[in-house]
Design an enzyme around this catalytic site. Sequence first.
Site, PDB file in Angstrom:
ATOM      1  N   ARG A 124       0.813  -1.233   0.000  1.00  0.00           N
ATOM      2  CA  ARG A 124       0.000   0.000   0.000  1.00  0.00           C
ATOM      3  C   ARG A 124       0.839   1.272   0.000  1.00  0.00           C
ATOM      4  NH1 ARG A 124      -3.170  -2.674   3.752  1.00  0.00           N
ATOM      5  NH2 ARG A 124      -5.015  -3.655   2.839  1.00  0.00           N
ATOM      6  N   LYS A 146       2.173  11.235 -11.175  1.00  0.00           N
ATOM      7  CA  LYS A 146       1.213  10.403 -11.899  1.00  0.00           C
ATOM      8  C   LYS A 146       1.905   9.112 -12.306  1.00  0.00           C
ATOM      9  CE  LYS A 146      -2.012  13.202 -14.553  1.00  0.00           C
ATOM     10  NZ  LYS A 146      -2.491  13.285 -15.957  1.00  0.00           N
ATOM     11  N   GLU A 188       7.677  17.526 -25.464  1.00  0.00           N
ATOM     12  CA  GLU A 188       7.076  17.872 -24.169  1.00  0.00           C
ATOM     13  C   GLU A 188       7.719  19.141 -23.598  1.00  0.00           C
ATOM     14  OE1 GLU A 188       4.540  16.099 -22.834  1.00  0.00           O
ATOM     15  OE2 GLU A 188       4.735  14.017 -23.529  1.00  0.00           O
ATOM     16  N   LYS A 229       6.690  22.329 -14.901  1.00  0.00           N
ATOM     17  CA  LYS A 229       5.805  21.237 -14.501  1.00  0.00           C
ATOM     18  C   LYS A 229       5.556  21.263 -12.993  1.00  0.00           C
ATOM     19  CE  LYS A 229       4.234  16.662 -14.885  1.00  0.00           C
ATOM     20  NZ  LYS A 229       4.221  15.414 -15.605  1.00  0.00           N
ATOM     21  N   GLU A 239      -5.025  16.835 -10.235  1.00  0.00           N
ATOM     22  CA  GLU A 239      -5.630  17.096 -11.522  1.00  0.00           C
ATOM     23  C   GLU A 239      -7.123  17.337 -11.436  1.00  0.00           C
ATOM     24  OE1 GLU A 239      -4.993  14.139 -14.550  1.00  0.00           O
ATOM     25  OE2 GLU A 239      -4.913  15.688 -16.075  1.00  0.00           O
ATOM     26  N   ARG A 243      -4.057  21.471 -13.741  1.00  0.00           N
ATOM     27  CA  ARG A 243      -3.079  20.493 -14.192  1.00  0.00           C
ATOM     28  C   ARG A 243      -3.430  19.954 -15.567  1.00  0.00           C
ATOM     29  NH1 ARG A 243       0.063  15.889 -10.680  1.00  0.00           N
ATOM     30  NH2 ARG A 243       1.101  14.877 -12.424  1.00  0.00           N
ATOM     31  N   ASN A 247      -2.060  18.613 -20.530  1.00  0.00           N
ATOM     32  CA  ASN A 247      -2.546  17.704 -21.557  1.00  0.00           C
ATOM     33  C   ASN A 247      -2.575  18.341 -22.946  1.00  0.00           C
ATOM     34  OD1 ASN A 247      -2.936  15.498 -19.858  1.00  0.00           O
ATOM     35  ND2 ASN A 247      -4.875  16.337 -19.149  1.00  0.00           N
ATOM     36  N   HIS A 250      -2.312  16.233 -25.947  1.00  0.00           N
ATOM     37  CA  HIS A 250      -2.426  14.839 -25.524  1.00  0.00           C
ATOM     38  C   HIS A 250      -3.742  14.180 -25.898  1.00  0.00           C
ATOM     39  CE1 HIS A 250       1.296  15.600 -23.489  1.00  0.00           C
ATOM     40  NE2 HIS A 250       1.346  14.376 -23.020  1.00  0.00           N
ATOM     41  N   HIS A 254      -2.992  11.003 -27.756  1.00  0.00           N
ATOM     42  CA  HIS A 254      -3.363   9.676 -27.265  1.00  0.00           C
ATOM     43  C   HIS A 254      -4.228   8.923 -28.270  1.00  0.00           C
ATOM     44  CE1 HIS A 254      -2.724  10.688 -22.703  1.00  0.00           C
ATOM     45  NE2 HIS A 254      -1.599  10.410 -23.334  1.00  0.00           N
ATOM     46  N   HIS A 269       5.209   8.209 -27.935  1.00  0.00           N
ATOM     47  CA  HIS A 269       4.347   9.154 -27.224  1.00  0.00           C
ATOM     48  C   HIS A 269       4.634  10.617 -27.580  1.00  0.00           C
ATOM     49  CE1 HIS A 269       1.964  10.839 -23.954  1.00  0.00           C
ATOM     50  NE2 HIS A 269       3.023  11.519 -23.565  1.00  0.00           N
TER      51      HIS A 269
HETATM   52  N1  NAD Z   1       3.470  10.057 -15.567  1.00  0.00           N
HETATM   53  C1  NAD Z   1       3.422  11.133 -16.307  1.00  0.00           C
HETATM   54  O1  NAD Z   1       3.132  12.210 -15.831  1.00  0.00           O
HETATM   55  C2  NAD Z   1       3.748  11.013 -17.777  1.00  0.00           C
HETATM   56  C3  NAD Z   1       3.943  12.154 -18.541  1.00  0.00           C
HETATM   57  C4  NAD Z   1       4.305  11.991 -19.860  1.00  0.00           C
HETATM   58  C5  NAD Z   1       4.457  10.750 -20.407  1.00  0.00           C
HETATM   59  N2  NAD Z   1       4.247   9.651 -19.640  1.00  0.00           N
HETATM   60  C6  NAD Z   1       4.442   8.313 -20.184  1.00  0.00           C
HETATM   61  O2  NAD Z   1       5.794   8.161 -20.547  1.00  0.00           O
HETATM   62  C7  NAD Z   1       5.884   7.148 -21.545  1.00  0.00           C
HETATM   63  C8  NAD Z   1       6.824   7.585 -22.615  1.00  0.00           C
HETATM   64  O3  NAD Z   1       8.097   7.797 -22.034  1.00  0.00           O
HETATM   65  P1  NAD Z   1       9.403   7.634 -22.915  1.00  0.00           P
HETATM   66  O4  NAD Z   1       9.255   8.403 -24.139  1.00  0.00           O
HETATM   67  O5  NAD Z   1      10.560   7.912 -22.038  1.00  0.00           O
HETATM   68  O6  NAD Z   1       9.340   6.105 -23.354  1.00  0.00           O
HETATM   69  P2  NAD Z   1      10.207   4.818 -22.976  1.00  0.00           P
HETATM   70  O7  NAD Z   1      10.286   4.642 -21.498  1.00  0.00           O
HETATM   71  O8  NAD Z   1       9.648   3.714 -23.745  1.00  0.00           O
HETATM   72  O9  NAD Z   1      11.678   5.189 -23.501  1.00  0.00           O
HETATM   73  C9  NAD Z   1      11.858   5.363 -24.854  1.00  0.00           C
HETATM   74  C10 NAD Z   1      12.895   4.375 -25.409  1.00  0.00           C
HETATM   75  O10 NAD Z   1      14.191   4.820 -25.057  1.00  0.00           O
HETATM   76  C11 NAD Z   1      14.907   3.806 -24.397  1.00  0.00           C
HETATM   77  N3  NAD Z   1      15.783   4.498 -23.454  1.00  0.00           N
HETATM   78  C12 NAD Z   1      15.400   5.282 -22.420  1.00  0.00           C
HETATM   79  N4  NAD Z   1      16.468   5.850 -21.851  1.00  0.00           N
HETATM   80  C13 NAD Z   1      17.539   5.431 -22.554  1.00  0.00           C
HETATM   81  C14 NAD Z   1      18.924   5.698 -22.473  1.00  0.00           C
HETATM   82  N5  NAD Z   1      19.418   6.579 -21.590  1.00  0.00           N
HETATM   83  N6  NAD Z   1      19.752   5.055 -23.325  1.00  0.00           N
HETATM   84  C15 NAD Z   1      19.259   4.195 -24.252  1.00  0.00           C
HETATM   85  N7  NAD Z   1      17.956   3.947 -24.410  1.00  0.00           N
HETATM   86  C16 NAD Z   1      17.110   4.554 -23.564  1.00  0.00           C
HETATM   87  C17 NAD Z   1      13.872   2.914 -23.811  1.00  0.00           C
HETATM   88  O11 NAD Z   1      14.358   1.606 -23.628  1.00  0.00           O
HETATM   89  C18 NAD Z   1      12.786   2.980 -24.861  1.00  0.00           C
HETATM   90  O12 NAD Z   1      13.083   2.063 -25.891  1.00  0.00           O
HETATM   91  C19 NAD Z   1       4.481   6.910 -22.049  1.00  0.00           C
HETATM   92  O13 NAD Z   1       4.033   5.674 -21.563  1.00  0.00           O
HETATM   93  C20 NAD Z   1       3.681   8.049 -21.427  1.00  0.00           C
HETATM   94  O14 NAD Z   1       2.336   7.691 -21.160  1.00  0.00           O
HETATM   95  C21 NAD Z   1       3.906   9.766 -18.341  1.00  0.00           C
HETATM   96 ZN    ZN Z   2       3.104  13.391 -22.503  1.00  0.00          ZN
END
Ligand code: NAD
Ligand code: ZN
Lengths: 371, 371
Positions: A124, A146, A188, A229, A239, A243, A247, A250, A254, A269
């Site tokens: 938890r 988030k 972003e 942010k 949110e 907040r 989006n 987005h 999405h 993304h």
């Molecule tokens: N929680 C939030 O507030 C929030 C905000 C925006 C996006 N997101 C989420 O984030 C995700 C996208 O994140 P992302 O773009 O980082 O995707 P990801 O985590 O898939 O990373 C992108 C790619 O880069 C590779 N990678 C990452 N760091 C690396 C490094 N230093 N060296 C080599 N390879 C590396 C990963 O293995 C992957 O193949 C989505 O699922 C999205 O929904 C969440």
């Molecule tokens: Zn995003």
Amino acid sequence: MSEPVVVEVGLGTRAYEILIGPGLLERAGAEIVKRLPGARAAIVTDENVAAAQLQRLKDGLAEAGIEPAVIVLPPGEKTKNFEALQEVVDGVLAARLERGDAVIALGGGVIGDLAGFAAGIARRGMNFVQAPTSLLAQVDSSVGGKTGINSPRGKNLVGVFHQPKLVLADTVALDTLPLREFRAGYAEMAKYGLIDRPDFFAWLEKNWQEVFSGGPARIEAIAQSCRAKADVVARDEFEQGDRALLNLGHTFGHALEAAVGYDGARLVHGEGVAIGMALAHRFSTRMNLASSDDAARVEAHLKAVGLPWRMADIPSDLPDAEGLLSFIAQDKKVKRGALTFILTHGIGKCFIAKDVPASEVLSFLKENLPA
Amino acid sequence: MSEPVVVEVGLGTRAYEILIGPGLLERAGAEIVKRLPGARAAIVTDENVAAAQLQRLKDGLAEAGIEPAVIVLPPGEKTKNFEALQEVVDGVLAARLERGDAVIALGGGVIGDLAGFAAGIARRGMNFVQAPTSLLAQVDSSVGGKTGINSPRGKNLVGVFHQPKLVLADTVALDTLPLREFRAGYAEMAKYGLIDRPDFFAWLEKNWQEVFSGGPARIEAIAQSCRAKADVVARDEFEQGDRALLNLGHTFGHALEAAVGYDGARLVHGEGVAIGMALAHRFSTRMNLASSDDAARVEAHLKAVGLPWRMADIPSDLPDAEGLLSFIAQDKKVKRGALTFILTHGIGKCFIAKDVPASEVLSFLKENLPA
Ligand SMILES: NC(=O)c1ccc[n+]([C@@H]2O[C@H](COP(=O)([O-])OP(=O)(O)OC[C@H]3O[C@@H](n4cnc5c(N)ncnc54)[C@H](O)[C@@H]3O)[C@@H](O)[C@H]2O)c1
Ligand SMILES: [Zn+2]
Ligand SMILES: NC(=O)c1ccc[n+]([C@@H]2O[C@H](COP(=O)([O-])OP(=O)(O)OC[C@H]3O[C@@H](n4cnc5c(N)ncnc54)[C@H](O)[C@@H]3O)[C@@H](O)[C@H]2O)c1
Ligand SMILES: [Zn+2]
């Protein structure tokens, strides 16, 4: 190493620091022990990041006497699912970690969202540390608490709010990130300028090349983004209002991600967000809210840095306008049937538009889908 | 119907009411609409409760114009797992419910814990209403916001804190509850007396027959129990201190439940708690903390109402003492390796004992396991 830039996330009893700079992975153990004395740890990461960055983090933890359990998952958006969640939770419990111990996410947003969710529900709620390694994760997903996974019904539909105790954004870790992913994170970053920091957007228009090549401008841009942010998150942690501005891009984004079945080969993304932001500005123009010049400026900048900016830039077929609209309607930013969008009066002048008529969106999509 | 008894759970912005009395299911729609105007709903229940009580709730909702989605699961502790969680979340999303809509748990603690967890993570937190139908759920699990599922590594190791907006404890619903389950719930009721309300325990020793047969004493006992629990929860919502007192009997109890593989045919939760409470008192005697008379009084009362009170009362084999201890050590109430137990100085005088030596527990188990 030089001292990292520190950005505070002001959330009262849940406040924490984001450290930004080169070499933070090597320093991770010291920074964690300072905040969570005596904590044991589990690292959650993906195969790509394990190959590129895991040893640095393990060495950094070892210096503080921490021998972590390590959980490695396949890379990619598809990993944000129930089975992987269960695997991470089980791995953390198998390591007999307790509430006061730390789950460390080493990776991009996928790993951060998944590991944060697991940390939020194992026992938890356990301590959570973000070590973001993608640009997107450093400027966006690692900040604000988030967490979540995707559902067959839509993206990020399942999760919790669970703030980290610490974010370690090691800017050197970005050196192994593929350029395409760097660009996706840049979308972003640009978003914060477009929402309410027109000066930052203008600064990026001038300095983006240095942000890409590295150096002080990169650190500065990441810190600016985190501040932007953190400001929004501190105003509206759960949110319920403001907040939602984050989006921007987005809702369209999405829907496009869902439309390609979250196939990262076609659209990651941040690329979806880039196209989504351009569409949000163009749609605002169509609704007579913003000038066409501003929409064109956004499109030009996305194009300049090499990001996709229109639906035609997505390889292979998309559903038709009705199909896309139904993805939008299932998105979580729907309140009692009315469509909510982030629209704009111009660069840096975004606002939350409730009750956007679905019919307008439909016509707009029809006009903008490639033939 | 007569007006229900109202117990307030004082949690600031998360405060809510527990309504206790006969006929509340028929009144559910009206009570929900009062608090969540315009909300749509999904009912989560199990097959037993669906057969016995679902129609009453549906009728009650229909009166307020609510046509709920209904998700029916197999009964029993085994349902508190990841697959069922995923099924409930998916059902809620499939019904296109939004954050402001309500997930209603109609059932015992299994359904309450599972549905509450699903409500806590679907769309990162939806409105949640408890309609507890077992005595255990009415006096314990529906109050206080702890939700969760079991892990192969132990009971309730995965979950969130997610407070309901309303609890509807319909005392007539208990009429279809099997006697054995009623008794199991009674153990948790007696627990409040044993923790810090010696007068309530003495009252139960006199009035337990009327609590079992129904009538005003039953409603009174449920209300007293809810007040006792609400008091603790209001003091310590996230279980950082005092709230652990509610675990009286649960460290031993959970270990016994795990030892029989959560096989309800051999041991249901409340029975494990009954044996656990008797063991906690007996162990306190052994540690020279409490008088043997008090332990005997607890054992006698549990026996009088027909509850198991010693490990020998569990049908078929148990693991040996070492085996049981390893279940205890994996239980979540472990802090940095030391064993934490709720022990007592006598009836109504429980306290949190940290650093209980595992060796003492082991010897105690050896002495008390049936040959
Ligand atoms: N929680 C939030 O507030 C929030 C905000 C925006 C996006 N997101 C989420 O984030 C995700 C996208 O994140 P992302 O773009 O980082 O995707 P990801 O985590 O898939 O990373 C992108 C790619 O880069 C590779 N990678 C990452 N760091 C690396 C490094 N230093 N060296 C080599 N390879 C590396 C990963 O293995 C992957 O193949 C989505 O699922 C999205 O929904 C969440
Ligand atoms: Zn995003
Ligand atoms: N969240 C908390 O704070 C908390 C506290 C205590 C216990 N719990 C959890 O509660 C669970 C035990 O709850 P429980 O004892 O209610 O178990 P349960 O939900 O399995 O219900 C017991 C049995 O009674 C049946 N039943 C329930 N109401 C009925 C009715 N009115 N008519 C006919 N049959 C009915 C159920 O189908 C089931 O077979 C455990 O999983 C335990 O971990 C949670
Ligand atoms: Zn219990």
